[in-house]
Design a protein around this motif. Structure first.
Motif, PDB file in Angstrom:
ATOM      1  N   GLN A  86       5.018  22.870 -17.110  1.00  0.00           N
ATOM      2  CA  GLN A  86       5.564  22.031 -16.144  1.00  0.00           C
ATOM      3  C   GLN A  86       4.804  22.096 -14.958  1.00  0.00           C
ATOM      4  OE1 GLN A  86       5.606  18.768 -18.194  1.00  0.00           O
ATOM      5  NE2 GLN A  86       5.231  17.905 -16.585  1.00  0.00           N
ATOM      6  N   ALA A  87       5.804  23.307 -14.223  1.00  0.00           N
ATOM      7  CA  ALA A  87       5.884  23.876 -13.603  1.00  0.00           C
ATOM      8  C   ALA A  87       4.082  23.335 -12.849  1.00  0.00           C
ATOM      9  CB  ALA A  87       6.782  24.076 -12.247  1.00  0.00           C
ATOM     10  N   THR A  88       3.047  23.463 -13.046  1.00  0.00           N
ATOM     11  CA  THR A  88       2.073  24.195 -13.250  1.00  0.00           C
ATOM     12  C   THR A  88       1.052  22.822 -13.108  1.00  0.00           C
ATOM     13  OG1 THR A  88       1.916  26.503 -13.693  1.00  0.00           O
ATOM     14  CG2 THR A  88       0.055  25.513 -13.577  1.00  0.00           C
ATOM     15  N   LEU A  89       1.752  21.312 -14.440  1.00  0.00           N
ATOM     16  CA  LEU A  89       0.448  20.838 -14.596  1.00  0.00           C
ATOM     17  C   LEU A  89       1.125  19.701 -13.285  1.00  0.00           C
ATOM     18  CD1 LEU A  89      -0.955  19.748 -16.920  1.00  0.00           C
ATOM     19  CD2 LEU A  89       1.024  18.236 -17.653  1.00  0.00           C
ATOM     20  N   THR A  90       2.295  19.974 -12.748  1.00  0.00           N
ATOM     21  CA  THR A  90       2.949  18.632 -12.077  1.00  0.00           C
ATOM     22  C   THR A  90       1.816  18.988 -11.104  1.00  0.00           C
ATOM     23  OG1 THR A  90       5.444  19.057 -13.355  1.00  0.00           O
ATOM     24  CG2 THR A  90       4.797  18.118 -10.239  1.00  0.00           C
ATOM     25  N   PHE A  91       2.098  20.394 -10.702  1.00  0.00           N
ATOM     26  CA  PHE A  91       1.060  20.782  -9.464  1.00  0.00           C
ATOM     27  C   PHE A  91      -0.535  20.510  -9.533  1.00  0.00           C
ATOM     28  CE2 PHE A  91      -1.592  24.058  -7.310  1.00  0.00           C
ATOM     29  CZ  PHE A  91      -1.614  23.244  -6.092  1.00  0.00           C
ATOM     30  N   LEU A  92      -0.700  20.541 -10.225  1.00  0.00           N
ATOM     31  CA  LEU A  92      -2.651  20.033 -10.715  1.00  0.00           C
ATOM     32  C   LEU A  92      -2.983  18.827 -10.892  1.00  0.00           C
ATOM     33  CD1 LEU A  92      -3.457  22.480 -13.366  1.00  0.00           C
ATOM     34  CD2 LEU A  92      -4.136  23.043 -10.553  1.00  0.00           C
ATOM     35  N   ASN A  93      -1.719  17.933 -11.180  1.00  0.00           N
ATOM     36  CA  ASN A  93      -1.408  16.372 -10.841  1.00  0.00           C
ATOM     37  C   ASN A  93      -1.220  15.795 -10.014  1.00  0.00           C
ATOM     38  OD1 ASN A  93      -2.028  15.875 -14.000  1.00  0.00           O
ATOM     39  ND2 ASN A  93       0.440  16.478 -14.280  1.00  0.00           N
ATOM     40  N   GLY A  94       0.101  16.323  -8.585  1.00  0.00           N
ATOM     41  CA  GLY A  94      -0.395  15.963  -7.596  1.00  0.00           C
ATOM     42  C   GLY A  94      -1.765  16.363  -7.043  1.00  0.00           C
ATOM     43  N   ARG A  95      -2.490  18.104  -7.259  1.00  0.00           N
ATOM     44  CA  ARG A  95      -3.955  18.070  -6.507  1.00  0.00           C
ATOM     45  C   ARG A  95      -4.244  17.244  -6.650  1.00  0.00           C
ATOM     46  NH1 ARG A  95      -4.732  22.436  -2.386  1.00  0.00           N
ATOM     47  NH2 ARG A  95      -4.619  23.985  -3.214  1.00  0.00           N
ATOM     48  N   ILE A  96      -4.970  17.040  -7.663  1.00  0.00           N
ATOM     49  CA  ILE A  96      -6.052  15.650  -8.492  1.00  0.00           C
ATOM     50  C   ILE A  96      -5.838  14.128  -7.884  1.00  0.00           C
ATOM     51  CG2 ILE A  96      -6.790  14.770 -11.043  1.00  0.00           C
ATOM     52  CD1 ILE A  96      -6.215  17.076 -12.180  1.00  0.00           C
ATOM     53  N   SER A  97      -3.990  13.800  -7.495  1.00  0.00           N
ATOM     54  CA  SER A  97      -3.648  12.167  -6.943  1.00  0.00           C
ATOM     55  C   SER A  97      -4.086  12.594  -5.624  1.00  0.00           C
ATOM     56  CB  SER A  97      -2.421  12.039  -6.989  1.00  0.00           C
ATOM     57  OG  SER A  97      -2.035  12.383  -8.949  1.00  0.00           O
ATOM     58  N   GLY A  98      -4.169  13.516  -4.783  1.00  0.00           N
ATOM     59  CA  GLY A  98      -4.238  13.783  -3.678  1.00  0.00           C
ATOM     60  C   GLY A  98      -6.092  14.053  -3.336  1.00  0.00           C
ATOM     61  N   LEU A  99      -6.762  13.725  -4.307  1.00  0.00           N
ATOM     62  CA  LEU A  99      -8.301  14.047  -4.149  1.00  0.00           C
ATOM     63  C   LEU A  99      -8.782  12.742  -4.432  1.00  0.00           C
ATOM     64  CD1 LEU A  99      -9.468  17.296  -6.034  1.00  0.00           C
ATOM     65  CD2 LEU A  99      -9.311  16.676  -3.108  1.00  0.00           C
ATOM     66  N   MET A 100      -7.718  12.415  -5.413  1.00  0.00           N
ATOM     67  CA  MET A 100      -8.171  10.134  -5.884  1.00  0.00           C
ATOM     68  C   MET A 100      -7.961   9.741  -4.704  1.00  0.00           C
ATOM     69  SD  MET A 100      -9.441  10.557  -9.157  1.00  0.00           S
ATOM     70  CE  MET A 100      -9.809   9.472  -9.089  1.00  0.00           C
ATOM     71  N   GLY A 101      -6.696   9.710  -3.854  1.00  0.00           N
ATOM     72  CA  GLY A 101      -6.974   9.067  -2.980  1.00  0.00           C
ATOM     73  C   GLY A 101      -7.490   9.723  -2.035  1.00  0.00           C
ATOM     74  N   ALA A 102      -7.754  10.846  -1.976  1.00  0.00           N
ATOM     75  CA  ALA A 102      -9.037  11.276  -0.193  1.00  0.00           C
ATOM     76  C   ALA A 102      -9.902  10.307  -0.642  1.00  0.00           C
ATOM     77  CB  ALA A 102      -9.228  12.651  -0.288  1.00  0.00           C
ATOM     78  N   LEU A 103     -11.312  10.019  -1.964  1.00  0.00           N
ATOM     79  CA  LEU A 103     -12.082   9.500  -2.185  1.00  0.00           C
ATOM     80  C   LEU A 103     -12.098   7.945  -2.508  1.00  0.00           C
ATOM     81  CD1 LEU A 103     -13.364  12.270  -5.698  1.00  0.00           C
ATOM     82  CD2 LEU A 103     -13.987  11.935  -3.089  1.00  0.00           C
ATOM     83  N   LYS A 104     -10.859   7.436  -3.020  1.00  0.00           N
ATOM     84  CA  LYS A 104     -10.615   6.499  -2.559  1.00  0.00           C
ATOM     85  C   LYS A 104     -10.231   5.635  -1.110  1.00  0.00           C
ATOM     86  CE  LYS A 104      -7.921   5.421  -7.151  1.00  0.00           C
ATOM     87  NZ  LYS A 104      -7.110   4.960  -7.951  1.00  0.00           N
ATOM     88  N   GLY A 105     -10.369   6.382  -0.029  1.00  0.00           N
ATOM     89  CA  GLY A 105      -9.467   6.352   1.033  1.00  0.00           C
ATOM     90  C   GLY A 105      -8.664   5.418   1.220  1.00  0.00           C
ATOM     91  N   GLU A 106      -7.225   6.072   0.626  1.00  0.00           N
ATOM     92  CA  GLU A 106      -5.967   6.006   0.967  1.00  0.00           C
ATOM     93  C   GLU A 106      -5.254   6.606   1.625  1.00  0.00           C
ATOM     94  OE1 GLU A 106      -5.128   6.066  -2.868  1.00  0.00           O
ATOM     95  OE2 GLU A 106      -5.338   4.597  -3.668  1.00  0.00           O
TER      96      GLU A 106
END
Length: 131
Positions: A111-131
């Protein structure tokens, strides 16, 4: 030279797969707790991850003045079967309480690894959207 995948996810995606495989092995141990002559198995996570990465994990000295790390007394040894603490008379080496504890620990790490990966993906999605 590392790929963009390696720079973004490091080895966390590989760790997630290995944690899932370890969960399957531990669940198999629990399912066979009453099977005569069944031998409890486990995955040496550190060794398996280093095999997947293609290089041994270890410390590197970046300067001559740094102290060297202690050598692993058993390099490359992977334990496939556990040494039983209380072997049963029927030859079964599964200790259900220990297996449950290891399964719970592995689930938390998964779960910790999954949470870390979700945070990374969310950060990348935010960067792509310009947030």
């Amino acid at each position: 030279m590392s790929t963009i995948h390696d720079r973004i996810f490091s080895s966390h995606d590989e760790a997630l797969v290995l944690r899932a495989q370890r969960a399957n092995v531990l669940a198999s141990n629990l399912a066979n707790a009453d099977t005569p002559n069944y031998k409890a198995r486990d995955i040496d996570f550190r060794a398996a991850l280093s095999d997947v990465q293609g290089a041994e994990m270890g410390l590197q000295r970046t300067r001559a003045g740094h102290l060297p790390a202690a050598e692993d007394p058993l390099p490359g040894v992977r334990h496939a079967y556990r040494v039983p603490t209380h072997p049963a008379l029927d030859g079964n080496t599964v200790d259900a309480q220990q297996e449950q504890a290891r399964f719970a620990e592995n689930a938390v790490q998964y779960q910790a690894t999954l949470t870390f990966l979700n945070g990374r993906i969310s950060g990348l999605m935010g960067a792509l959207k310009g947030e």
